[in-house]
Enzyme design. Structure first.
Site, PDB file in Angstrom:
ATOM      1  N   SER A   9       0.832  -1.204   0.000  1.00  0.00           N
ATOM      2  CA  SER A   9       0.000   0.000   0.000  1.00  0.00           C
ATOM      3  C   SER A   9       0.870   1.258   0.000  1.00  0.00           C
ATOM      4  O   SER A   9       1.551   1.575   0.981  1.00  0.00           O
ATOM      5  CB  SER A   9      -0.919   0.014   1.225  1.00  0.00           C
ATOM      6  OG  SER A   9      -1.458   1.309   1.367  1.00  0.00           O
ATOM      7  N   HIS A  34      -0.664  -1.459  -4.281  1.00  0.00           N
ATOM      8  CA  HIS A  34      -2.005  -1.125  -3.795  1.00  0.00           C
ATOM      9  C   HIS A  34      -2.156   0.396  -3.684  1.00  0.00           C
ATOM     10  O   HIS A  34      -1.390   1.055  -2.977  1.00  0.00           O
ATOM     11  CB  HIS A  34      -2.180  -1.796  -2.430  1.00  0.00           C
ATOM     12  CG  HIS A  34      -3.542  -1.686  -1.829  1.00  0.00           C
ATOM     13  ND1 HIS A  34      -4.554  -2.584  -2.088  1.00  0.00           N
ATOM     14  CD2 HIS A  34      -4.053  -0.792  -0.945  1.00  0.00           C
ATOM     15  CE1 HIS A  34      -5.629  -2.248  -1.390  1.00  0.00           C
ATOM     16  NE2 HIS A  34      -5.360  -1.164  -0.684  1.00  0.00           N
ATOM     17  N   ASP A  36      -4.578   3.431  -2.552  1.00  0.00           N
ATOM     18  CA  ASP A  36      -5.746   3.768  -1.740  1.00  0.00           C
ATOM     19  C   ASP A  36      -6.279   5.142  -2.116  1.00  0.00           C
ATOM     20  O   ASP A  36      -5.716   6.161  -1.739  1.00  0.00           O
ATOM     21  CB  ASP A  36      -5.357   3.772  -0.254  1.00  0.00           C
ATOM     22  CG  ASP A  36      -5.116   2.374   0.270  1.00  0.00           C
ATOM     23  OD1 ASP A  36      -6.056   1.560   0.205  1.00  0.00           O
ATOM     24  OD2 ASP A  36      -3.993   2.088   0.725  1.00  0.00           O
ATOM     25  N   MET A  38      -8.968   7.938  -1.619  1.00  0.00           N
ATOM     26  CA  MET A  38      -9.962   8.380  -0.618  1.00  0.00           C
ATOM     27  C   MET A  38     -10.469   9.767  -0.994  1.00  0.00           C
ATOM     28  O   MET A  38      -9.678  10.629  -1.403  1.00  0.00           O
ATOM     29  CB  MET A  38      -9.313   8.436   0.768  1.00  0.00           C
ATOM     30  CG  MET A  38      -8.714   7.102   1.199  1.00  0.00           C
ATOM     31  SD  MET A  38      -8.109   7.160   2.885  1.00  0.00           S
ATOM     32  CE  MET A  38      -7.150   5.644   2.942  1.00  0.00           C
ATOM     33  N   HIS A  67      -7.822   0.488  -4.836  1.00  0.00           N
ATOM     34  CA  HIS A  67      -8.865   0.340  -3.817  1.00  0.00           C
ATOM     35  C   HIS A  67      -9.529   1.698  -3.647  1.00  0.00           C
ATOM     36  O   HIS A  67      -8.912   2.615  -3.108  1.00  0.00           O
ATOM     37  CB  HIS A  67      -8.175  -0.137  -2.515  1.00  0.00           C
ATOM     38  CG  HIS A  67      -9.066  -0.202  -1.323  1.00  0.00           C
ATOM     39  ND1 HIS A  67      -8.549  -0.247  -0.039  1.00  0.00           N
ATOM     40  CD2 HIS A  67     -10.418  -0.244  -1.190  1.00  0.00           C
ATOM     41  CE1 HIS A  67      -9.551  -0.326   0.828  1.00  0.00           C
ATOM     42  NE2 HIS A  67     -10.685  -0.318   0.162  1.00  0.00           N
ATOM     43  N   MET A  69     -11.981   4.142  -1.979  1.00  0.00           N
ATOM     44  CA  MET A  69     -12.821   4.428  -0.826  1.00  0.00           C
ATOM     45  C   MET A  69     -13.502   5.751  -1.127  1.00  0.00           C
ATOM     46  O   MET A  69     -13.126   6.817  -0.618  1.00  0.00           O
ATOM     47  CB  MET A  69     -11.951   4.502   0.450  1.00  0.00           C
ATOM     48  CG  MET A  69     -11.530   3.129   0.933  1.00  0.00           C
ATOM     49  SD  MET A  69     -10.005   3.149   1.879  1.00  0.00           S
ATOM     50  CE  MET A  69      -8.803   3.039   0.572  1.00  0.00           C
ATOM     51  N   MET A 141     -11.673  -5.632   4.989  1.00  0.00           N
ATOM     52  CA  MET A 141     -10.983  -4.592   5.765  1.00  0.00           C
ATOM     53  C   MET A 141     -10.784  -5.085   7.196  1.00  0.00           C
ATOM     54  O   MET A 141     -11.738  -5.497   7.858  1.00  0.00           O
ATOM     55  CB  MET A 141     -11.803  -3.291   5.799  1.00  0.00           C
ATOM     56  CG  MET A 141     -11.907  -2.530   4.490  1.00  0.00           C
ATOM     57  SD  MET A 141     -10.334  -2.115   3.718  1.00  0.00           S
ATOM     58  CE  MET A 141      -9.561  -1.101   4.976  1.00  0.00           C
ATOM     59  N   GLY A 146      -9.564   4.418   5.906  1.00  0.00           N
ATOM     60  CA  GLY A 146      -9.283   5.854   6.051  1.00  0.00           C
ATOM     61  C   GLY A 146      -7.832   6.176   6.339  1.00  0.00           C
ATOM     62  O   GLY A 146      -7.316   7.167   5.848  1.00  0.00           O
ATOM     63  N   GLY A 148      -3.656   4.576   7.324  1.00  0.00           N
ATOM     64  CA  GLY A 148      -2.698   3.510   7.546  1.00  0.00           C
ATOM     65  C   GLY A 148      -2.295   3.491   9.016  1.00  0.00           C
ATOM     66  O   GLY A 148      -2.618   4.427   9.770  1.00  0.00           O
ATOM     67  N   GLY A 149      -1.632   2.421   9.433  1.00  0.00           N
ATOM     68  CA  GLY A 149      -1.059   2.373  10.775  1.00  0.00           C
ATOM     69  C   GLY A 149      -2.023   2.075  11.910  1.00  0.00           C
ATOM     70  O   GLY A 149      -1.688   2.279  13.072  1.00  0.00           O
ATOM     71  N   ASP A 180      -6.844  -6.175   4.357  1.00  0.00           N
ATOM     72  CA  ASP A 180      -6.234  -4.845   4.292  1.00  0.00           C
ATOM     73  C   ASP A 180      -6.356  -4.127   5.638  1.00  0.00           C
ATOM     74  O   ASP A 180      -7.459  -3.858   6.104  1.00  0.00           O
ATOM     75  CB  ASP A 180      -6.963  -4.046   3.198  1.00  0.00           C
ATOM     76  CG  ASP A 180      -6.326  -2.701   2.914  1.00  0.00           C
ATOM     77  OD1 ASP A 180      -5.275  -2.394   3.486  1.00  0.00           O
ATOM     78  OD2 ASP A 180      -6.903  -1.962   2.081  1.00  0.00           O
ATOM     79  N   GLY A 181      -5.182  -3.840   6.245  1.00  0.00           N
ATOM     80  CA  GLY A 181      -5.161  -3.063   7.480  1.00  0.00           C
ATOM     81  C   GLY A 181      -4.514  -3.808   8.631  1.00  0.00           C
ATOM     82  O   GLY A 181      -4.912  -4.926   8.968  1.00  0.00           O
ATOM     83  N   GLY A 182      -3.458  -3.216   9.179  1.00  0.00           N
ATOM     84  CA  GLY A 182      -2.820  -3.794  10.366  1.00  0.00           C
ATOM     85  C   GLY A 182      -2.041  -5.067  10.122  1.00  0.00           C
ATOM     86  O   GLY A 182      -1.800  -5.838  11.062  1.00  0.00           O
ATOM     87  N   GLY A 202       0.934  -1.721   4.401  1.00  0.00           N
ATOM     88  CA  GLY A 202       1.399  -0.354   4.195  1.00  0.00           C
ATOM     89  C   GLY A 202       2.496   0.015   5.164  1.00  0.00           C
ATOM     90  O   GLY A 202       3.692  -0.103   4.876  1.00  0.00           O
ATOM     91  N   SER A 203       2.111   0.438   6.389  1.00  0.00           N
ATOM     92  CA  SER A 203       3.097   0.987   7.318  1.00  0.00           C
ATOM     93  C   SER A 203       4.149  -0.038   7.754  1.00  0.00           C
ATOM     94  O   SER A 203       5.332   0.288   7.840  1.00  0.00           O
ATOM     95  CB  SER A 203       2.387   1.582   8.539  1.00  0.00           C
ATOM     96  OG  SER A 203       1.509   0.651   9.110  1.00  0.00           O
TER      97      SER A 203
HETATM   98  C1  DX5 Z   1      -6.724   1.892   4.900  1.00  0.00           C
HETATM   99  C2  DX5 Z   1      -6.148   1.437   3.598  1.00  0.00           C
HETATM  100  C3  DX5 Z   1      -5.007   0.505   3.706  1.00  0.00           C
HETATM  101  C4  DX5 Z   1      -3.816   1.039   4.468  1.00  0.00           C
HETATM  102  C5  DX5 Z   1      -3.203  -0.108   5.206  1.00  0.00           C
HETATM  103  O1  DX5 Z   1      -7.947   2.487   4.702  1.00  0.00           O
HETATM  104  O2  DX5 Z   1      -7.123   0.800   2.789  1.00  0.00           O
HETATM  105  O3  DX5 Z   1      -4.604  -0.024   2.451  1.00  0.00           O
HETATM  106  O4  DX5 Z   1      -2.854   1.638   3.670  1.00  0.00           O
HETATM  107  O5  DX5 Z   1      -2.196   0.380   5.989  1.00  0.00           O
HETATM  108  P1  DX5 Z   1      -1.523  -0.422   7.164  1.00  0.00           P
HETATM  109  O6  DX5 Z   1      -0.879  -1.644   6.543  1.00  0.00           O
HETATM  110  O7  DX5 Z   1      -0.555   0.547   7.704  1.00  0.00           O
HETATM  111  O8  DX5 Z   1      -2.609  -0.789   8.120  1.00  0.00           O
HETATM  112 ZN    ZN Z   2      -6.446  -0.297   0.898  1.00  0.00          ZN
END
Ligand code: DX5
Ligand code: ZN
Length: 220
Positions: A9, A34, A36, A38, A67, A69, A141, A146, A148-149, A180-182, A202-203
């Site tokens: 991401s 990926h 994102d 938004m 992706h 959003m 999700m 919304g 990352g991290g 996706d996420g964490g 992502g992070s």
């Molecule tokens: C959040 C995004 C994710 C985000 C994940 O809304 O859809 O793709 O970048 O980030 P991490 O891996 O840091 O949770």
């Molecule tokens: Zn995403």
């Protein structure tokens, strides 16, 4: 089930060095990039749009996993596909009706892209069952969309298991499950065990001291 794929991401990448960031992904075994998107309306954050995807895509040959959003996926799906989304994932929660969801999937396929639907942590997985025969990807999700991290929501693992079982029982073979996420060194193995095909990170990935070792850790 095949090998786990890793989708990086870019939300946590260095936007001022995007060319080297995507090259780093390409050279170190990342499978997909990926993006994102938004809109500040479906989620309260605003990230990037058409120009960023179009330009950064020129610097890599990985699958462009977009992706969105955004509040009106029906209006924008074709445009994202035409400018280079190899896979386009929109949110179930942003759609007006099942009929509209089938229309969006159809629009995406007519552009030659893969179609994905995403569900927020609180949305029951069963809502997407009517579309599974038309979809290529389900993005679960594991944080509120919304940012990352955020910390991983362990309750979504049950949704992954349920969906994996449903796909197997109904012999639906062409749908990949993405999460996706964490995602990090601790949560990735749990997600894989539950039946995930694609990990979005992502992070944890972009903040890692050793990028290559982290890619290997997540994929193994
Ligand atoms: C959040 C995004 C994710 C985000 C994940 O809304 O859809 O793709 O970048 O980030 P991490 O891996 O840091 O949770
Ligand atoms: Zn995403």
């Amino acid at each position: 089930m095949g090998k786990t794929l890793l989708s990086a991401s870019l939300l946590s990448a260095d936007f001022t060095n995007i060319e080297s960031e995507v090259k780093k992904c390409e050279e170190n075994g990342v499978d997909w990039i990926h993006y994102d998107v938004m809109d500040g309306h479906f989620v309260d954050n605003i990230t990037f749009g058409f120009a960023f995807i179009e330009q950064s895509k020129k610097h890599h040959n990985l699958l462009c996993d977009v992706h969105i959003m955004i509040s009106d996926p029906f209006l924008y799906a074709r445009r994202f596909c035409r400018l280079g989304a190899d896979s386009l994932t929109f949110h179930y929660e942003a759609c007006k009706s099942n009929k509209q969801i089938f229309q969006i999937i159809d629009d995406i396929h007519q552009c030659g892209s893969l179609a994905g639907i995403s569900v927020n942590p609180k949305t029951p997985i069963e809502v997407i069952y009517p579309f599974l025969h038309s979809l290529d990807l389900v993005l679960i999700m594991s944080v509120e969309p919304g940012y990352g991290g955020q910390p991983f929501d362990f309750s979504v693992l049950e949704k992954v298991r349920k969906l994996r079982k449903y796909l197997e029982e109904n012999e639906i073979k062409n749908v990949k499950i993405s999460i996706d996420g964490g995602i990090n060194g601790k949560t990735a193995p749990l997600a894989k065990e539950a039946g995930v095909d694609v990990l979005v990170s992502g992070s944890y990935l972009f903040k890692a001291e050793d990028f290559k070792a982290t890619v290997e850790q997540l994929k193994k």
